[in-house]
Design a protein around this motif. Sequence first.
Motif, PDB file in Angstrom:
ATOM      1  N   ARG A 175     -28.108  38.895  59.818  1.00  0.00           N
ATOM      2  CA  ARG A 175     -26.657  39.114  60.015  1.00  0.00           C
ATOM      3  C   ARG A 175     -26.189  38.463  61.308  1.00  0.00           C
ATOM      4  O   ARG A 175     -25.089  37.940  61.390  1.00  0.00           O
ATOM      5  CB  ARG A 175     -26.337  40.613  60.089  1.00  0.00           C
TER       6      ARG A 175
ATOM      7  N   LYS B  53     -29.542  52.921  54.892  1.00  0.00           N
ATOM      8  CA  LYS B  53     -28.647  53.173  53.753  1.00  0.00           C
ATOM      9  C   LYS B  53     -29.495  53.443  52.528  1.00  0.00           C
ATOM     10  O   LYS B  53     -30.472  52.718  52.272  1.00  0.00           O
ATOM     11  CB  LYS B  53     -27.767  51.927  53.536  1.00  0.00           C
TER      12      LYS B  53
ATOM     13  N   GLU C 192     -22.827  54.817  48.716  1.00  0.00           N
ATOM     14  CA  GLU C 192     -23.934  54.483  49.613  1.00  0.00           C
ATOM     15  C   GLU C 192     -23.993  55.570  50.676  1.00  0.00           C
ATOM     16  O   GLU C 192     -22.971  55.914  51.271  1.00  0.00           O
ATOM     17  CB  GLU C 192     -23.700  53.115  50.258  1.00  0.00           C
TER      18      GLU C 192
ATOM     19  N   ASP D 290     -16.804  48.002  50.234  1.00  0.00           N
ATOM     20  CA  ASP D 290     -17.490  49.289  50.453  1.00  0.00           C
ATOM     21  C   ASP D 290     -16.807  50.169  51.507  1.00  0.00           C
ATOM     22  O   ASP D 290     -17.373  50.414  52.585  1.00  0.00           O
ATOM     23  CB  ASP D 290     -18.959  49.056  50.893  1.00  0.00           C
TER      24      ASP D 290
ATOM     25  N   ALA E 155     -25.286  51.934  66.265  1.00  0.00           N
ATOM     26  CA  ALA E 155     -25.467  50.487  66.095  1.00  0.00           C
ATOM     27  C   ALA E 155     -24.505  50.059  64.997  1.00  0.00           C
ATOM     28  O   ALA E 155     -23.993  50.903  64.245  1.00  0.00           O
ATOM     29  CB  ALA E 155     -26.903  50.145  65.702  1.00  0.00           C
TER      30      ALA E 155
ATOM     31  N   CYS F 201     -32.310  49.071  56.495  1.00  0.00           N
ATOM     32  CA  CYS F 201     -32.566  49.963  57.635  1.00  0.00           C
ATOM     33  C   CYS F 201     -32.333  49.161  58.922  1.00  0.00           C
ATOM     34  O   CYS F 201     -32.418  47.940  58.913  1.00  0.00           O
ATOM     35  CB  CYS F 201     -34.041  50.378  57.703  1.00  0.00           C
ATOM     36  N   ARG F 202     -32.075  49.856  60.004  1.00  0.00           N
ATOM     37  CA  ARG F 202     -32.216  49.204  61.316  1.00  0.00           C
ATOM     38  C   ARG F 202     -33.486  49.754  61.945  1.00  0.00           C
ATOM     39  O   ARG F 202     -33.641  50.977  62.090  1.00  0.00           O
ATOM     40  CB  ARG F 202     -31.008  49.466  62.228  1.00  0.00           C
TER      41      ARG F 202
ATOM     42  N   VAL G 236     -25.354  56.595  54.236  1.00  0.00           N
ATOM     43  CA  VAL G 236     -25.916  56.039  55.475  1.00  0.00           C
ATOM     44  C   VAL G 236     -26.259  57.197  56.402  1.00  0.00           C
ATOM     45  O   VAL G 236     -25.455  58.112  56.583  1.00  0.00           O
ATOM     46  CB  VAL G 236     -24.904  55.070  56.151  1.00  0.00           C
TER      47      VAL G 236
ATOM     48  N   ARG H  61     -27.490  57.952  60.325  1.00  0.00           N
ATOM     49  CA  ARG H  61     -27.595  57.277  61.633  1.00  0.00           C
ATOM     50  C   ARG H  61     -28.199  58.213  62.666  1.00  0.00           C
ATOM     51  O   ARG H  61     -27.788  59.376  62.769  1.00  0.00           O
ATOM     52  CB  ARG H  61     -26.207  56.884  62.143  1.00  0.00           C
TER      53      ARG H  61
ATOM     54  N   SER I 278     -21.665  49.234  62.535  1.00  0.00           N
ATOM     55  CA  SER I 278     -20.253  49.574  62.345  1.00  0.00           C
ATOM     56  C   SER I 278     -19.822  50.814  63.125  1.00  0.00           C
ATOM     57  O   SER I 278     -18.681  50.896  63.579  1.00  0.00           O
ATOM     58  CB  SER I 278     -19.931  49.737  60.858  1.00  0.00           C
TER      59      SER I 278
ATOM     60  N   ASP J  76     -34.181  45.490  54.730  1.00  0.00           N
ATOM     61  CA  ASP J  76     -32.845  44.996  54.359  1.00  0.00           C
ATOM     62  C   ASP J  76     -31.784  46.079  54.544  1.00  0.00           C
ATOM     63  O   ASP J  76     -30.615  45.769  54.731  1.00  0.00           O
ATOM     64  CB  ASP J  76     -32.816  44.594  52.869  1.00  0.00           C
TER      65      ASP J  76
END
Length: 258
Positions: free
Chosen positions: A219, A177, A90, A129, A98, A202-203, A92, A94, A100, A200
Amino acid sequence: MNRRRRIYEGKAKILYEGPEPGTLIQHFKDDATAFNNKKHEVIEGKGVLNNRISEHIFLMLAEIGVPTHFLKRLNMREQLIQEVEIIPVEVVVRNIAAGSIAKRLGIDEGTRLPRSIVEFYYKSDDLDDPMVTDEHITAFGWANPQELDDMMALALRINDFLTGLFLGIGIRLVDFKIEFGRLEENDTLRIVLADEISPDCCRLWDIETDEKLDKDLFRRDMGGLVDAYQEVAQRLGILAESRPAAGSGPVLVTDNSN
Ligand code: TMP
């Protein structure tokens, strides 16, 4: 339709055998999960919205030359895709701290990062993961160095494009992600964008209010997920301007299927 062969069922999607060799049907479920399935709920309407939002984004990315697995949307919940061999990593990207990274490095949520940061996670439910480096990816053969370069370059292009796209509709792209696959084309293997891009994975924060418009609403037990996804779809121009009456479900623009 129900006799189709199911190839794979994930937490939020099902893959069925497609009509032609080398194709699959990607079906978006209403299931929402978090923390590796420890939290699970069915949220009516989520799959329909993600199908449309992801279609829209994949089509735009194709316009700027990002290769993707997407072929066409089939109906409210399904799209025809090219069958690819998923790279078990995966990716990610950023822009703002935000989730993790905020926890791991003790950075206040909402802090702009010095530059966009790309991270890799090994896709394994059994291991939750875990975060990995490029060394793990090439040493274990999950992707070769050229494929990894391609994934990095595509991830950064996608980030630039999506950052601008969302900025234009008053939304800050905090992080997202993505997943890639290998597609066989004329006897060569090519890295293409696979899976989905939706709220689902993305932020997305409203620029004016910092209101969350993504899966963190689920979440973090904040509620209002379908309204938020509808808001994203509406701002992207996918949903009709007028809000549907409560309970009537999402109203889609130019939906000529099903
Ligand atoms: P994180 O801050 O929890 O590591 O998440 C980073 C981004 O990746 C965020 O946009 C949510 C997305 N994400 C997924 O799509 N699937 C996952 O399993 C996780 C952990 C994160």
